[in-house]
Scaffold this motif. Sequence first.
Motif, short mmCIF file in Angstrom:
data_model
loop_
_atom_site.label_atom_id
_atom_site.label_comp_id
_atom_site.label_asym_id
_atom_site.label_seq_id
_atom_site.Cartn_x
_atom_site.Cartn_y
_atom_site.Cartn_z
N ASP A 1 0.84 -1.21 0.00
CA ASP A 1 0.00 0.00 0.00
C ASP A 1 0.87 1.26 0.00
O ASP A 1 0.58 2.23 -0.70
CB ASP A 1 -0.89 0.04 1.26
N ALA A 2 1.93 1.24 0.80
CA ALA A 2 2.81 2.41 0.90
C ALA A 2 3.53 2.67 -0.43
O ALA A 2 3.66 3.82 -0.87
CB ALA A 2 3.82 2.23 2.03
N ILE A 3 3.98 1.59 -1.09
CA ILE A 3 4.67 1.76 -2.38
C ILE A 3 3.68 2.27 -3.43
O ILE A 3 3.99 3.17 -4.21
CB ILE A 3 5.35 0.44 -2.81
N ARG A 4 2.49 1.69 -3.41
CA ARG A 4 1.44 2.13 -4.35
C ARG A 4 1.18 3.64 -4.18
O ARG A 4 1.10 4.39 -5.15
CB ARG A 4 0.17 1.35 -4.02
N ALA A 5 1.08 4.09 -2.93
CA ALA A 5 0.81 5.51 -2.65
C ALA A 5 1.99 6.36 -3.12
O ALA A 5 1.80 7.45 -3.68
CB ALA A 5 0.53 5.71 -1.17
N SER A 6 3.20 5.89 -2.90
CA SER A 6 4.39 6.63 -3.31
C SER A 6 4.44 6.77 -4.84
O SER A 6 4.74 7.83 -5.38
CB SER A 6 5.65 5.92 -2.78
N VAL A 7 4.12 5.67 -5.53
CA VAL A 7 4.11 5.67 -7.00
C VAL A 7 3.07 6.67 -7.52
O VAL A 7 3.33 7.44 -8.45
CB VAL A 7 3.82 4.24 -7.53
N GLN A 8 1.89 6.66 -6.90
CA GLN A 8 0.83 7.57 -7.38
C GLN A 8 1.20 9.03 -7.13
O GLN A 8 1.01 9.87 -7.99
CB GLN A 8 -0.50 7.20 -6.72
N LEU A 9 1.76 9.28 -5.96
CA LEU A 9 2.21 10.64 -5.64
C LEU A 9 3.25 11.11 -6.67
O LEU A 9 3.19 12.23 -7.19
CB LEU A 9 2.80 10.64 -4.23
N ASN A 10 4.18 10.22 -6.97
CA ASN A 10 5.25 10.54 -7.91
C ASN A 10 4.68 10.90 -9.30
O ASN A 10 5.10 11.88 -9.92
CB ASN A 10 6.20 9.34 -8.00
N SER A 11 3.71 10.13 -9.74
CA SER A 11 3.12 10.40 -11.06
C SER A 11 2.33 11.71 -11.05
O SER A 11 2.34 12.45 -12.04
CB SER A 11 2.21 9.23 -11.47
N ARG A 12 1.68 12.00 -9.94
CA ARG A 12 0.95 13.28 -9.85
C ARG A 12 1.94 14.45 -9.88
O ARG A 12 1.68 15.48 -10.50
CB ARG A 12 0.08 13.34 -8.59
N ALA A 13 3.07 14.28 -9.21
CA ALA A 13 4.10 15.34 -9.22
C ALA A 13 4.64 15.55 -10.64
O ALA A 13 4.87 16.68 -11.07
CB ALA A 13 5.23 14.98 -8.26
N PHE A 14 4.82 14.45 -11.37
CA PHE A 14 5.28 14.53 -12.77
C PHE A 14 4.28 15.34 -13.59
O PHE A 14 4.66 16.29 -14.29
CB PHE A 14 5.42 13.10 -13.32
N ASP A 15 2.98 15.01 -13.48
CA ASP A 15 1.95 15.73 -14.24
C ASP A 15 1.96 17.22 -13.89
O ASP A 15 1.92 18.08 -14.77
CB ASP A 15 0.55 15.17 -13.92
N ALA A 16 1.99 17.52 -12.58
CA ALA A 16 1.92 18.92 -12.14
C ALA A 16 3.14 19.70 -12.63
O ALA A 16 3.02 20.85 -13.08
CB ALA A 16 1.82 18.97 -10.61
N ALA A 17 4.30 19.10 -12.58
CA ALA A 17 5.52 19.81 -13.00
C ALA A 17 5.53 20.00 -14.52
O ALA A 17 5.92 21.06 -15.02
CB ALA A 17 6.77 19.04 -12.54
N LEU A 18 5.11 18.97 -15.25
CA LEU A 18 5.13 19.08 -16.72
C LEU A 18 4.11 20.11 -17.22
O LEU A 18 4.32 20.74 -18.26
CB LEU A 18 4.92 17.71 -17.37
N ARG A 19 3.02 20.29 -16.46
CA ARG A 19 2.07 21.34 -16.82
C ARG A 19 2.72 22.72 -16.72
O ARG A 19 2.30 23.67 -17.36
CB ARG A 19 0.84 21.30 -15.89
N ARG A 20 3.73 22.83 -15.89
CA ARG A 20 4.43 24.11 -15.71
C ARG A 20 5.66 24.22 -16.61
O ARG A 20 6.48 25.13 -16.45
CB ARG A 20 4.83 24.28 -14.24
N PHE A 21 5.82 23.29 -17.53
CA PHE A 21 6.99 23.31 -18.41
C PHE A 21 6.96 24.54 -19.33
O PHE A 21 5.93 24.86 -19.91
CB PHE A 21 7.04 22.04 -19.27
N ARG A 22 8.08 25.23 -19.41
CA ARG A 22 8.23 26.35 -20.34
C ARG A 22 9.49 26.10 -21.15
O ARG A 22 10.48 25.57 -20.60
CB ARG A 22 8.39 27.68 -19.58
N PRO A 23 9.50 26.48 -22.43
CA PRO A 23 10.66 26.18 -23.28
C PRO A 23 11.98 26.77 -22.74
O PRO A 23 13.03 26.20 -22.99
CB PRO A 23 10.29 26.81 -24.62
N ALA A 24 11.93 27.88 -22.00
CA ALA A 24 13.17 28.50 -21.55
C ALA A 24 13.79 27.80 -20.33
O ALA A 24 14.88 28.16 -19.89
CB ALA A 24 12.92 29.97 -21.21
#
Length: 363
Positions: free
Chosen positions: A144-167
């Motif tokens: 359960d803890a690994i599953r939660a960590s994996v999901q958190l990690n993927s959400r962080a990836f999505d949130a950061a990539l939404r803030r991606f700027r070419p510069a």
Amino acid sequence: MTRKLSEFSARREKLFAHMRENKLDAAIVSSPINVRYLTGFTGSNSLLLTSPGLTILYTDPRYATQVRAEADAPRKQVVRGPLLPALVASLEKTRFRDVVFEGSHLTFDTFDALSSAVPKRAQLSPLGPILEQLRSIKSPSEIDAIRASVQLNSRAFDAALRRFRPAMTERDLAAELDHQMRLLGAEHPAFDTIVATGPHGAYPHAHPENRSIKSNALLLIDMGAQAEGYASDMTRMAFPGKPSATVRSRYKAVLEAQLAAIDAVKHGVPAAKVDRAARAVLRRHGLDKRFIHSTGHGLGLEIHEMPRIGKKADQPLEAGMAITIEPGIYIEGWGGIRIEDTVLVTAAGSEVLTPTPKELLVL
Ligand code: ZN
Ligand code: ZN
């Protein structure tokens, strides 16, 4: 809380079963991760003396409150000054003869101090990797803890990539990924986040540098969260611009290799067979020489744990193991492609825990 307490004593019981089989009287556990595994204590300074009849956890006064609150150990001793003399004093009051220590975690100096201080009748020998083997099979609450960590990690990836700027530079994006992980509840990244643009991606363990992320070049992102003590690990490829036919076909080859390796994962299958499945696909595409590391690794309290998923890993996979599957290719001057998921080994096969889609992410 009761459920948690019994989980730690159940882990110690498994260690005791191994000790009984090998006629060992007591174990000295010195690596903080293994102390945590056996007691739940997360302090950085500890020693554990454990045996079926006597278990004492030693720490220093900085952790007096913490050890009372979080550690599951029959006895806890807060020691002023070095912990080892306190442990030796406890040993002296016992009749233990065969005492084991963690050979791969004890410094030579500590071993030296230990061997000159233990009672004469005591025989010291290394414990071997039994704790690491026990740790490789995860309990339902660890899964359960690994599953939660994996999901958190993927959400962080999505949130950061939404803030991606070419510069952005590699470091900017890495900082954004780490920031999002923390905002979502991670204790810290499980390892130094890798962001590598263009030819830099040819370094499998690239450190983000102060260079702008290139357009029309591959962007490799390898990240993992440490959440409630448990690690996750994922690599995804992005492409700011329009990928060429070469990029697309090489990407497809790595994805095919990754899917073939995941397909091979099953309880009882030797880890090397999973590694071979990835390599066979890359060979068909003429890329196997570019695959310069093993296919994966276990993860849990640490980012790299047993088992190893490599060419020579004949150990069979077991249900309950949490592993990564991460084939990659690295071409000097051009770049790298790696695709990595966190995967749970099950009796019937596997469950891919990582929810992030695996298509090349065109930005
Ligand atoms: Zn990774
Ligand atoms: Zn990995």
